[in-house]
Write a protein that holds these residues in place. Sequence first.
Motif, PDB file in Angstrom:
ATOM      1  N   LEU A 269       0.863  -1.277   0.072  1.00  0.00           N
ATOM      2  CA  LEU A 269      -0.045  -0.045   0.176  1.00  0.00           C
ATOM      3  C   LEU A 269       0.923   1.271   0.097  1.00  0.00           C
ATOM      4  CD1 LEU A 269      -2.731  -1.177   2.555  1.00  0.00           C
ATOM      5  CD2 LEU A 269      -3.095  -0.962   0.111  1.00  0.00           C
ATOM      6  N   PHE A 270       2.195   1.210   0.644  1.00  0.00           N
ATOM      7  CA  PHE A 270       3.008   2.476   0.666  1.00  0.00           C
ATOM      8  C   PHE A 270       3.589   2.487  -0.729  1.00  0.00           C
ATOM      9  CE2 PHE A 270       7.417   3.643   1.279  1.00  0.00           C
ATOM     10  CZ  PHE A 270       7.179   4.755   1.374  1.00  0.00           C
ATOM     11  N   GLU A 271       3.967   1.585  -1.427  1.00  0.00           N
ATOM     12  CA  GLU A 271       4.577   1.598  -2.799  1.00  0.00           C
ATOM     13  C   GLU A 271       3.386   2.074  -3.726  1.00  0.00           C
ATOM     14  OE1 GLU A 271       6.297  -2.005  -3.453  1.00  0.00           O
ATOM     15  OE2 GLU A 271       7.715  -2.024  -2.169  1.00  0.00           O
ATOM     16  N   THR A 272       2.165   2.021  -3.611  1.00  0.00           N
ATOM     17  CA  THR A 272       1.210   2.426  -4.421  1.00  0.00           C
ATOM     18  C   THR A 272       1.088   3.697  -4.083  1.00  0.00           C
ATOM     19  OG1 THR A 272      -0.063   0.310  -4.355  1.00  0.00           O
ATOM     20  CG2 THR A 272      -1.336   2.128  -4.896  1.00  0.00           C
ATOM     21  N   GLN A 273       1.293   4.291  -2.724  1.00  0.00           N
ATOM     22  CA  GLN A 273       1.020   5.716  -2.561  1.00  0.00           C
ATOM     23  C   GLN A 273       2.085   6.372  -2.961  1.00  0.00           C
ATOM     24  OE1 GLN A 273      -1.717   7.125  -1.223  1.00  0.00           O
ATOM     25  NE2 GLN A 273      -1.000   8.740  -1.790  1.00  0.00           N
ATOM     26  N   HIS A 297      12.856   5.129  -1.537  1.00  0.00           N
ATOM     27  CA  HIS A 297      14.358   4.972  -2.165  1.00  0.00           C
ATOM     28  C   HIS A 297      15.364   4.420  -0.933  1.00  0.00           C
ATOM     29  CE1 HIS A 297      14.175   7.517  -6.246  1.00  0.00           C
ATOM     30  NE2 HIS A 297      13.351   6.163  -6.025  1.00  0.00           N
ATOM     31  N   GLN A 298      15.314   5.168   0.120  1.00  0.00           N
ATOM     32  CA  GLN A 298      16.215   4.699   1.194  1.00  0.00           C
ATOM     33  C   GLN A 298      15.512   3.706   1.793  1.00  0.00           C
ATOM     34  OE1 GLN A 298      17.554   7.923   3.940  1.00  0.00           O
ATOM     35  NE2 GLN A 298      17.124   9.486   2.394  1.00  0.00           N
ATOM     36  N   ALA A 299      14.377   3.283   2.040  1.00  0.00           N
ATOM     37  CA  ALA A 299      13.756   1.921   2.620  1.00  0.00           C
ATOM     38  C   ALA A 299      14.202   0.882   1.565  1.00  0.00           C
ATOM     39  CB  ALA A 299      12.180   2.016   2.624  1.00  0.00           C
ATOM     40  N   ASN A 300      14.144   1.040   0.348  1.00  0.00           N
ATOM     41  CA  ASN A 300      14.595  -0.003  -0.552  1.00  0.00           C
ATOM     42  C   ASN A 300      15.999  -0.437  -0.435  1.00  0.00           C
ATOM     43  OD1 ASN A 300      12.127  -0.256  -1.877  1.00  0.00           O
ATOM     44  ND2 ASN A 300      12.431   1.386  -3.525  1.00  0.00           N
ATOM     45  N   GLN A 301      16.938   0.625  -0.385  1.00  0.00           N
ATOM     46  CA  GLN A 301      18.191   0.398  -0.168  1.00  0.00           C
ATOM     47  C   GLN A 301      18.463  -0.539   0.918  1.00  0.00           C
ATOM     48  OE1 GLN A 301      19.689   4.405  -0.361  1.00  0.00           O
ATOM     49  NE2 GLN A 301      20.328   4.132  -2.417  1.00  0.00           N
ATOM     50  N   LEU A 302      18.082  -0.116   2.318  1.00  0.00           N
ATOM     51  CA  LEU A 302      18.036  -1.081   3.500  1.00  0.00           C
ATOM     52  C   LEU A 302      17.492  -2.395   3.204  1.00  0.00           C
ATOM     53  CD1 LEU A 302      18.981  -1.583   6.300  1.00  0.00           C
ATOM     54  CD2 LEU A 302      16.929  -0.141   7.193  1.00  0.00           C
ATOM     55  N   ALA A 303      16.431  -2.250   2.427  1.00  0.00           N
ATOM     56  CA  ALA A 303      15.668  -3.617   2.401  1.00  0.00           C
ATOM     57  C   ALA A 303      16.543  -4.689   1.590  1.00  0.00           C
ATOM     58  CB  ALA A 303      14.186  -3.561   1.728  1.00  0.00           C
ATOM     59  N   GLU A 304      17.246  -4.145   0.405  1.00  0.00           N
ATOM     60  CA  GLU A 304      18.191  -4.900  -0.070  1.00  0.00           C
ATOM     61  C   GLU A 304      19.399  -5.506   0.521  1.00  0.00           C
ATOM     62  OE1 GLU A 304      19.097  -6.399  -3.825  1.00  0.00           O
ATOM     63  OE2 GLU A 304      17.684  -4.983  -3.730  1.00  0.00           O
ATOM     64  N   LEU A 305      19.695  -4.706   1.636  1.00  0.00           N
ATOM     65  CA  LEU A 305      20.937  -5.373   2.382  1.00  0.00           C
ATOM     66  C   LEU A 305      20.335  -6.436   3.525  1.00  0.00           C
ATOM     67  CD1 LEU A 305      23.597  -5.394   3.597  1.00  0.00           C
ATOM     68  CD2 LEU A 305      23.090  -3.494   5.148  1.00  0.00           C
ATOM     69  N   LEU A 306      18.895  -6.105   3.893  1.00  0.00           N
ATOM     70  CA  LEU A 306      18.316  -7.232   4.894  1.00  0.00           C
ATOM     71  C   LEU A 306      17.966  -8.496   4.028  1.00  0.00           C
ATOM     72  CD1 LEU A 306      15.781  -4.830   6.714  1.00  0.00           C
ATOM     73  CD2 LEU A 306      17.890  -6.032   7.665  1.00  0.00           C
ATOM     74  N   ARG A 307      17.595  -8.340   2.755  1.00  0.00           N
ATOM     75  CA  ARG A 307      17.226  -9.517   2.013  1.00  0.00           C
ATOM     76  C   ARG A 307      18.523 -10.282   1.861  1.00  0.00           C
ATOM     77  NH1 ARG A 307      13.187 -10.314  -1.798  1.00  0.00           N
ATOM     78  NH2 ARG A 307      11.713  -8.933  -0.557  1.00  0.00           N
ATOM     79  N   TYR A 335       9.377  -4.395   6.317  1.00  0.00           N
ATOM     80  CA  TYR A 335       8.558  -4.970   5.413  1.00  0.00           C
ATOM     81  C   TYR A 335       8.821  -5.254   4.393  1.00  0.00           C
ATOM     82  CZ  TYR A 335       5.299  -3.209   9.215  1.00  0.00           C
ATOM     83  OH  TYR A 335       4.774  -3.098  10.371  1.00  0.00           O
ATOM     84  N   LYS A 336       9.452  -4.442   3.568  1.00  0.00           N
ATOM     85  CA  LYS A 336      10.044  -5.000   2.123  1.00  0.00           C
ATOM     86  C   LYS A 336      10.648  -6.034   2.109  1.00  0.00           C
ATOM     87  CE  LYS A 336      10.138   0.049   0.378  1.00  0.00           C
ATOM     88  NZ  LYS A 336       9.294  -0.029  -0.897  1.00  0.00           N
ATOM     89  N   ALA A 337      11.604  -6.261   2.895  1.00  0.00           N
ATOM     90  CA  ALA A 337      12.222  -7.171   3.043  1.00  0.00           C
ATOM     91  C   ALA A 337      11.659  -8.849   3.346  1.00  0.00           C
ATOM     92  CB  ALA A 337      13.609  -7.297   4.128  1.00  0.00           C
ATOM     93  N   ASN A 422      12.182  -0.772  -5.985  1.00  0.00           N
ATOM     94  CA  ASN A 422      11.069  -1.692  -5.245  1.00  0.00           C
ATOM     95  C   ASN A 422      11.689  -3.049  -5.515  1.00  0.00           C
ATOM     96  OD1 ASN A 422       9.686   0.241  -4.233  1.00  0.00           O
ATOM     97  ND2 ASN A 422       8.144   0.321  -5.923  1.00  0.00           N
ATOM     98  N   ILE A 423      11.798  -3.943  -4.501  1.00  0.00           N
ATOM     99  CA  ILE A 423      12.255  -5.288  -4.548  1.00  0.00           C
ATOM    100  C   ILE A 423      10.970  -6.183  -4.508  1.00  0.00           C
ATOM    101  CG2 ILE A 423      14.671  -4.996  -3.491  1.00  0.00           C
ATOM    102  CD1 ILE A 423      13.608  -6.220  -0.894  1.00  0.00           C
ATOM    103  N   GLU A 424      11.118  -7.291  -5.073  1.00  0.00           N
ATOM    104  CA  GLU A 424      10.125  -8.412  -5.207  1.00  0.00           C
ATOM    105  C   GLU A 424       9.605  -8.617  -3.751  1.00  0.00           C
ATOM    106  OE1 GLU A 424       9.160 -12.924  -6.494  1.00  0.00           O
ATOM    107  OE2 GLU A 424      11.190 -12.003  -6.748  1.00  0.00           O
ATOM    108  N   GLN A 425       8.166  -8.473  -3.832  1.00  0.00           N
ATOM    109  CA  GLN A 425       7.646  -8.784  -2.436  1.00  0.00           C
ATOM    110  C   GLN A 425       7.455 -10.398  -2.143  1.00  0.00           C
ATOM    111  OE1 GLN A 425       4.010  -6.675  -1.480  1.00  0.00           O
ATOM    112  NE2 GLN A 425       3.035  -8.434  -0.649  1.00  0.00           N
ATOM    113  N   VAL A 426       7.773 -10.499  -1.034  1.00  0.00           N
ATOM    114  CA  VAL A 426       7.636 -11.915  -0.499  1.00  0.00           C
ATOM    115  C   VAL A 426       6.911 -11.998   0.733  1.00  0.00           C
ATOM    116  CG1 VAL A 426       9.992 -12.473  -1.163  1.00  0.00           C
ATOM    117  CG2 VAL A 426       9.642 -11.753   1.038  1.00  0.00           C
ATOM    118  N   ASN A 427       6.168 -10.871   1.312  1.00  0.00           N
ATOM    119  CA  ASN A 427       5.491 -11.258   2.526  1.00  0.00           C
ATOM    120  C   ASN A 427       3.961 -11.109   2.047  1.00  0.00           C
ATOM    121  OD1 ASN A 427       5.469  -8.510   2.137  1.00  0.00           O
ATOM    122  ND2 ASN A 427       5.518  -7.996   3.942  1.00  0.00           N
ATOM    123  N   HIS A 428       2.925 -11.509   2.831  1.00  0.00           N
ATOM    124  CA  HIS A 428       1.430 -11.498   2.393  1.00  0.00           C
ATOM    125  C   HIS A 428       0.705 -10.800   3.680  1.00  0.00           C
ATOM    126  CE1 HIS A 428       2.294 -14.372  -0.730  1.00  0.00           C
ATOM    127  NE2 HIS A 428       2.898 -15.267   0.041  1.00  0.00           N
TER     128      HIS A 428
END
Length: 915
Positions: A269-273, A297-307, A335-337, A422-428
């Motif tokens: 929902l955040f990415e849609t907004q 963008h900053q959340a995506n970069q950190l999510a990439e590292l977490l993934r 969340y993104k990770a 944005n990275i591929e979503q894995v959560n539901h």
Amino acid sequence: MSTHLDSNDLLSQKIYWINKLSGELPETNLMLDYVRPLFYSGKNKSLSFDLSNDLSQSIIKLAQGSYFSMYWILVSALNILLQKYTRNNDVIIGIPIYEKIFLDEINNKVIPLHTQVKPHLSFKDFLFQVKDSIISAYNNQSYNFDELIQLLNISKSPNRHPIFDIVVCLENIHNKSPLNQLNNDITISFKVDCGSISADIEYKEHLFQDENIKFMSRYYSNILGSCINQVNTKISEIVFLKDYEQHQILTEFNNKTKQYPVNQTINQLFETQVSQTPNNIAVIHQQTQLTYQELNHQANQLAELLRKLGVEQGDFVGIFKDRDINFLIAILAIYKAGGAYVPIDSTYPPNRIKYMLSNSEVRFLLTDFSLLNVLSDLVEGCSELSSIICLDSIVIAQTPLAKQTGLKIYNKLDFQQLSNDNIEQVNHAADPAYMLYTSGSTGLPKGAIVRHDGAINHIYAQFDELELTQEFSFLQSAPSSTDISVWQFLAPLLIGGQTVIVDIETVAIPEQLFLALKSEKITVVELVPALFVGLLEYTSQLPIHQRELPNLKWMMVVGEPVSVSLVNRWLEIYPEIKIVNAYGPTEAADDITQFIVDKPLPENQRTVPIGKPLANLNLYILDGEMQLLPIGAPGEICVSGIGVGDGYWKNQEKTNFSFVTNPFTDVSQKLPENRRDLIYKTGDLGRWLPDGNIEFLGRIDHQVKIRGFRVELGEIETFLCQHQAVREAVVIVMEENPDDKRLVAYVVPRTESDRNDLSSSELVQQLRDLLKERLPGHMIPSAIIRIEALPLSPSGKIDRRALPVPNFQNESQLDFVAPRTPAEEIVADIWIQILKRDHIGIYDNFFDLGGHSLLATQAISRLREAFKVEVPLRTLFEAPTLAQLVEGIEKMLTVQQLQLVSMDGVDHEREEIEL
């Protein structure tokens, strides 16, 4: 003809009534709708109703034509009703005397009937028990009750009867006229005439709403109808509600079904907004702000590292840092990770932080560089923890923490160059969104898990309730460890609004809070009553043209009850800014009900309702057997629907106790196929009001809320009893006024030598130090009192009402020493203003005088301003007396002076304060 009693008869009757009435008398009354006036001068109102012809005939047949038998049948049914309304198996009512005797005292016209309503008894057995009790009471009706009231030290009041509130008579055998002279609240009189039974209820109009009296009469008839022809029915199985009445509670009071995007995740929902409003400002903290695109963008970069590090779907990831923009980035990145976040408050005591790190089994922890040294002593034993990521600074070389533990430490350079796509979503939607630790009665906090769909339903329900749009600007003010903080962080981001993050100091100091609301153009603010009081007191003193808050639309008051008088004071000053009284548990995704106040409430109204269920939730008021309770009767507030969480982490026993299968599935809100329909039992007490709103009545157990934090009193008691000198401990909540709750602890020394070896002040200080090591500041009692023994009621339970009242005013000045230096005078003046005291001595303890964590924050802010030195908040907890605090500040000033000298070789003069 007068009745004369010999001395033996008088003694026998005296002993009978002492046995019946000694100890704590039960509260047997309907829940009041209005504040009981000190003196009652209003009129009584009356409601008449008839029992149906069939029911009347059944009662007469069962009584075999005896008026006396009819009376004890009618009294028995009323006692069963009152047991439901009082949640007390002990019931006491007034019954008129049965034979004509000539006594002067009006109290002797009516005598008390004290019975026990045991749910396992059959109605038939209970009838005979009531019959025996009535006969025994009548056999002892001649004793002088004024004398007995004095003997038992029962307090008299001008506004109610000292023993009973409800009187029941049968006009065929009782004289009704003297009852008008009693000072009771309700009088119920029955009359048998030509084979039918009618009733009349007289009640004080200043105490009860007409509707609640009507409901009571209806439920009374239901009880009689349920068991009069089936006398072997158990009391616990008696039907209080007919089908249409159940339909009203289950369906009409729970009729809000809405379509929300609960099949998506918060990150979706955040990415849609972001795609809709990329250039809108999303978040502000101090002088920093980010647009939606920058935040994403900053959340995506950190999510990439977490993934890359191995975060998988549903993993818990810890966040151990202060609230700021990076905290929000961390939530979104987790969340993104694919994970769920676990906030761990850095201000908590070390052992609590260590437990949360270990119990949550987080493999990854997001933090700040400044907290790495703190973590060095906390990660030992956290075998699952493998990686720590610093969000605010670059880690220089290898840190001592990494060398000591073998942990991998990452820094900003490890993720700020990664892709910002944005990275591929894995959560539901069914996956956990967050886990918050709540206070636990065993001394260990519990991790409550909430899913994405539950959190989203709460946010979108509030969008509807508060008519929020893209202009939504929300003050993120709550500590990250509370459920309030979750939607403060996230709600604006799902609608195109702004999250404005402020620190606790800004929120705790009314002037700063007011300026933040005005300068940031806040539309919604959410405060606990203690902060709401401070803001109200500040703004009420401003000139009319200076107090304006033109952008504020909603003042939400949450966390604990707010008084009618406070709500009315706010609306007098800000009639256009509505009050939202919201209620909800952490385990059900925050708010589950709310009540909007747009005009002043009647001054004599007892409480502010907590309102009606939010969309897609069902609320129930249930008794101990999970049975629906009638309108007006108090019971446990329970909730079902999509907001109910997934229970407690690694605590199946507590989960099974609090999360139970919903027995009302045929009328409950429809859930996704992958969700069990569960009821969460909140442990809170409430009742339905006739209009479908709910009134909050407190905790069933001893868990309370202090300044928005849930506090399990048993947890504090557990730690107090760990001190070797303490045998017993009990903690209660006291209110100097309805909006100022304080924890008070009472401790009993273990042995006589402990009493002799430890003075009261020494033991109190040791206990305070013990609690500071183990508990957050909001759980530290404002007073700790040593007593010789805990007072007990006749049943052997702790009589909390008999505990001594603490002297917050510190009126005993035996150890009073006035401030001696300019620094001590400055600190004393600040304390006097904050604690609202007449004078402060240098050995006075901030917390013994009623201070708490929010007031401590205000004090520290003023000290920083006065002394021009950075005083950490923990300083006041570690040095709570004025003398200790001044000593600590002087050391800080000395260090600051030396640092200035070392910088330029010049001894800078102190400009404002000369120590």
